[in-house]
Write an enzyme that holds these catalytic residues in place. Structure first.
Site, PDB file in Angstrom:
ATOM      1  N   ASN A   1       4.360  -7.423   9.007  1.00  0.00           N
ATOM      2  CA  ASN A   1       3.633  -7.189  10.261  1.00  0.00           C
ATOM      3  C   ASN A   1       4.108  -8.195  11.296  1.00  0.00           C
ATOM      4  O   ASN A   1       4.979  -9.016  11.019  1.00  0.00           O
ATOM      5  CB  ASN A   1       2.120  -7.266  10.026  1.00  0.00           C
ATOM      6  CG  ASN A   1       1.704  -8.625   9.513  1.00  0.00           C
ATOM      7  OD1 ASN A   1       1.877  -9.635  10.184  1.00  0.00           O
ATOM      8  ND2 ASN A   1       1.175  -8.644   8.301  1.00  0.00           N
TER       9      ASN A   1
ATOM     10  N   LYS B   1      18.613  -0.392  -4.355  1.00  0.00           N
ATOM     11  CA  LYS B   1      18.419   0.123  -2.997  1.00  0.00           C
ATOM     12  C   LYS B   1      18.212   1.646  -3.053  1.00  0.00           C
ATOM     13  O   LYS B   1      19.001   2.348  -3.704  1.00  0.00           O
ATOM     14  CB  LYS B   1      19.643  -0.225  -2.140  1.00  0.00           C
ATOM     15  CG  LYS B   1      19.467   0.196  -0.704  1.00  0.00           C
ATOM     16  CD  LYS B   1      20.666  -0.171   0.132  1.00  0.00           C
ATOM     17  CE  LYS B   1      20.517   0.458   1.507  1.00  0.00           C
ATOM     18  NZ  LYS B   1      21.724   0.349   2.302  1.00  0.00           N
TER      19      LYS B   1
ATOM     20  N   ASP C   1      -7.777  -9.660  -1.890  1.00  0.00           N
ATOM     21  CA  ASP C   1      -8.308 -10.261  -0.658  1.00  0.00           C
ATOM     22  C   ASP C   1      -8.490 -11.750  -0.952  1.00  0.00           C
ATOM     23  O   ASP C   1      -9.458 -12.167  -1.602  1.00  0.00           O
ATOM     24  CB  ASP C   1      -9.624  -9.590  -0.261  1.00  0.00           C
ATOM     25  CG  ASP C   1     -10.095 -10.083   1.103  1.00  0.00           C
ATOM     26  OD1 ASP C   1      -9.884 -11.280   1.415  1.00  0.00           O
ATOM     27  OD2 ASP C   1     -10.669  -9.273   1.851  1.00  0.00           O
ATOM     28  N   ILE C   2      -7.534 -12.520  -0.492  1.00  0.00           N
ATOM     29  CA  ILE C   2      -7.483 -13.943  -0.868  1.00  0.00           C
ATOM     30  C   ILE C   2      -8.725 -14.678  -0.358  1.00  0.00           C
ATOM     31  O   ILE C   2      -9.387 -15.407  -1.107  1.00  0.00           O
ATOM     32  CB  ILE C   2      -6.195 -14.592  -0.311  1.00  0.00           C
ATOM     33  CG1 ILE C   2      -4.960 -13.811  -0.782  1.00  0.00           C
ATOM     34  CG2 ILE C   2      -6.101 -16.051  -0.731  1.00  0.00           C
ATOM     35  CD1 ILE C   2      -3.656 -14.216  -0.113  1.00  0.00           C
TER      36      ILE C   2
ATOM     37  N   PHE D   1     -10.077 -15.385   9.815  1.00  0.00           N
ATOM     38  CA  PHE D   1      -9.581 -14.924  11.121  1.00  0.00           C
ATOM     39  C   PHE D   1      -9.650 -13.413  11.151  1.00  0.00           C
ATOM     40  O   PHE D   1      -9.456 -12.769  10.120  1.00  0.00           O
ATOM     41  CB  PHE D   1      -8.130 -15.386  11.351  1.00  0.00           C
ATOM     42  CG  PHE D   1      -8.059 -16.715  12.020  1.00  0.00           C
ATOM     43  CD1 PHE D   1      -8.449 -17.861  11.351  1.00  0.00           C
ATOM     44  CD2 PHE D   1      -7.619 -16.818  13.339  1.00  0.00           C
ATOM     45  CE1 PHE D   1      -8.416 -19.087  11.978  1.00  0.00           C
ATOM     46  CE2 PHE D   1      -7.576 -18.034  13.979  1.00  0.00           C
ATOM     47  CZ  PHE D   1      -7.977 -19.188  13.291  1.00  0.00           C
TER      48      PHE D   1
ATOM     49  N   LYS E   1     -16.978 -10.880   4.281  1.00  0.00           N
ATOM     50  CA  LYS E   1     -16.122 -11.850   3.574  1.00  0.00           C
ATOM     51  C   LYS E   1     -16.946 -13.013   3.042  1.00  0.00           C
ATOM     52  O   LYS E   1     -16.427 -13.859   2.311  1.00  0.00           O
ATOM     53  CB  LYS E   1     -15.053 -12.395   4.532  1.00  0.00           C
ATOM     54  CG  LYS E   1     -14.134 -11.338   5.094  1.00  0.00           C
ATOM     55  CD  LYS E   1     -12.770 -11.362   4.464  1.00  0.00           C
ATOM     56  CE  LYS E   1     -11.939 -10.227   5.028  1.00  0.00           C
ATOM     57  NZ  LYS E   1     -10.627 -10.138   4.412  1.00  0.00           N
TER      58      LYS E   1
END
Ligand code: C5P
Length: 400
Positions: free
Chosen positions: A212, A291, A310-311, A327, A345
Site C-alpha cells: 500500500n 514467477k 491483527d497485530i 492509528f 481494537k
C-alpha cells in the site's frame, strides 16, 4: 529537518585537530538553519584542517582561536564567549583534547572555556581506532562521563587512515540529532517504546506482491520524537525508503506475518506500543514458488486470500499489555469511525486522520480518541505533529 528545540539556543562549537573538521561545516549549517546561534572556537590544530574563514562564513560570527585575541574588550575571551551559552559542544574532539579536558587543563582558549564554563559540555570524539581503544583514552572518556560530560559517539566504520573500527566521528546529521535530543524535554525517560511503521508487502510470487502507499514517515517521525523524549525506542519497519532516526533500534520486515512475529517477540519489553504501520489485511493463501507466467492460452490468474493477524488487537488483548496507541486512516466520517475503531481494537488511545490522502505527505492533521472524548491537533508538519503526539501520549500514561 528543523528541530524546534534548537531555535534560540546559543552554542559554543569548539573544533579541535582532526580530519573530521570537514564535518563541522555541515553541522554548523544545520544548527544555524535550525535557529541556533553558533560561536565557533578553534584550537590551533583545528585551523590546519579547516579555515576560520569557512567557519566564520557558515556561522555568521567572528571565529576565535587564541586566548590573547584583542577583539574581546576586557581580554577575557575564556569567560565572555561562553557566558550566554546553553552548551559547549566539542566536535571533533581529538584524543589530545579529551586528555586535556579530563585533566582540567587550561592551556589554550578552548580548554580554558571548558574549565571556566557554567553550562553543559558535550564532546563528539573523532580519532583512529587504536587511539580510541588506547587505555589512556578510555580512562579519560570514563573520567569525563563521571564528571557529567555527555559523550556522543563515536561511530564505527571506515576511517581516514584506511583502517576500519570504532572512532569515526558521528556524521553531521547524527551529531545534530544528538544535540537536539540533548535539549529536548524527557517526558518518556526510562520508558520503552515499540513502534511499527510503513506498509507491509505480501508476495504473490517471487517477483510480485501486494502493498500500500504508506510511506512510513509518520511512524519514523514518532520514533524520532520518542527518542528525543528520552525513550528507548524499537522501530519495526515494513519496506520504506527512510533513514533510521538517530539512537533508534530498527528492525526491518516485509510481510504482516513477519511484523506480527517481530512485535510479539519485542512486546514483553515494551511499556508503550504505537501501531502506525498500515498492515495488509490479507495475504494470498499460497505464494507461488515460481514467477507466474503470462501465457496466451492460460486463463487470468486467480488468488485465494486469507486474513492477516491483527497485530494491534492481539497486543491490546494481552493481560500485561503495554499502553497501546492505534492509528486509523479514514476516508469519511472520521469522528464516528474513529471511536468505533478504538473500542473495537480495545485501545486507550486511537489517532485518526483523514487518510489515505495523507500517505506520503509531509504534513498531517489528526484527531485523538480516548475514553474522555475527542482532542483535535492542528495541521502540522509530521515531525511537529509527532512531538505533539508524544506529549499527548506521555500525559495519558499510567504512572511508571
Ligand atoms: O483495522 P485497521 O487497519 O483500520 O486499524 C488500524 C490500526 O490497526 C493501526 O494502528 C494498524 O497499525 C493496526 N493494524 C494491525 N494489524 C493489522 C491491521 C491493522 O496492527 N493486521
Amino acid at each position: 529537518m528543523a528541530i524546534a528545540e534548537l531555535a534560540g539556543k546559543h552554542l559554543v562549537l569548539g573544533l579541535t585537530g582532526g580530519v573530521a573538521c570537514y564535518k563541522i561545516a555541515e553541522l554548523t549549517r544545520l544548527l544555524v538553519k535550525a535557529g541556533a546561534s553558533v560561536q565557533i572556537v578553534m584550537t590551533e590544530a583545528a585551523t590546519q584542517f579547516i579555515t576560520p574563514v569557512t567557519m566564520q562564513a557558515l556561522s555568521g560570527r567572528p571565529v576565535y582561536t587564541s586566548q590573547w585575541d584583542a577583539r574581546v574588550a576586557n581580554n577575557m575571551a575564556h569567560i565572555d564567549l561562553s557566558r550566554e551559552a546553553d552548551a559547549i559542544v566539542i566536535a571533533p574532539a581529538s584524543t589530545d583534547f579529551l586528555a586535556r579536558l579530563a585533566h582540567g587543563m587550561a592551556d589554550d582558549l578552548l580548554a580554558t572555556l571548558c574549565v571556566a564554563r557554567a553550562c553543559p559540555l558535550l564532546v563528539v570524539p573523532a580519532m583512529n581506532r587504536q587511539m580510541w581503544q588506547n587505555p589512556a583514552t578510555q580512562r579519560n572518556v570514563a573520567q569525563l562521563r563521571a564528571d557529567g560530560v555527555t559523550v556522543l559517539g563515536p561511530d564505527s566504520g571506515a576511517q581516514a587512515c584506511g583502517e576500519t573500527g570504532d572512532g569515526r566521528m558521528l556524521e553531521p546529521g547524527a551529531t545534530y540529532e544528538a544535540i537536539a535530543s540533548f535539549f529536548s524535554a524527557k517526558p518518556l525517560a526510562r520508558r520503552r517504546v515499540l513502534i511499527t511503521a510503513g506498509p507491509t508487502f505480501e508476495p504473490l510470487d517471487p517477483v510480485r506482491g501486494l502493498t500500500n502507499r504508506s510511506s512510513g514517515k509518520m511512524g519514523f517521525a514518532l520514533a524520532r520524537a520518542a527518542q528525543h523524549a528520552g525513550a528507548d525506542v524499537h522501530l519495526i519497519a515494513g519496506p520504506v525508503a527512510l533513514a533510521t532516526p538517530w539512537g533508534v533500534l530498527r528492525e526491518d520486515v516485509q510481510t504482516a506475518q513477519q511484523m506480527h512475529a517481530a512485535v510479539m517477540c519485542a512486546v514483553p519489553r515494551a511499556d508503550i506500543f504505537i501501531s502506525v504501520a498500515a498492515v495488509a489485511d490479507w495475504r494470498v493463501a499460497h505464494v507461488s514458488a515460481h514467477k507466474i507466467k503470462k501465457t496466451a492460452a492460460q486463463a487470468l490468474p486467480s488468488f485465494t486470500f486469507v486474513e492477516n493477524p491483527d497485530i494491534l488487537a492481539e497486543v491490546a488483548r494481552q493481560p500485561d499489555a503495554p499502553y497501546c496507541v492505534g492509528f486509523a486512516a479514514e476516508s469519511e466520517d472520521l469522528e464516528r469511525h474513529g471511536e468505533q475503531k478504538r473500542q473495537r481494537k480495545n485501545v486507550p488511545l486511537l489517532v485518526g486522520n483523514l487518510g489515505p490522502q495523507t500517505f506520503g505527505q509531509d504534513d498531517n492533521e489528526v484527531v485523538l480518541f480516548d475514553a474522555n472524548g475527542i482532542t483535535r491537533l492542528p495541521r502540522a508538519e509530521k515531525q511537529e505533529l509527532a512531538r505533539a503526539l508524544i506529549a499527548e501520549i506521555a500525559q495519558r500514561l499510567p504512572r511508571a
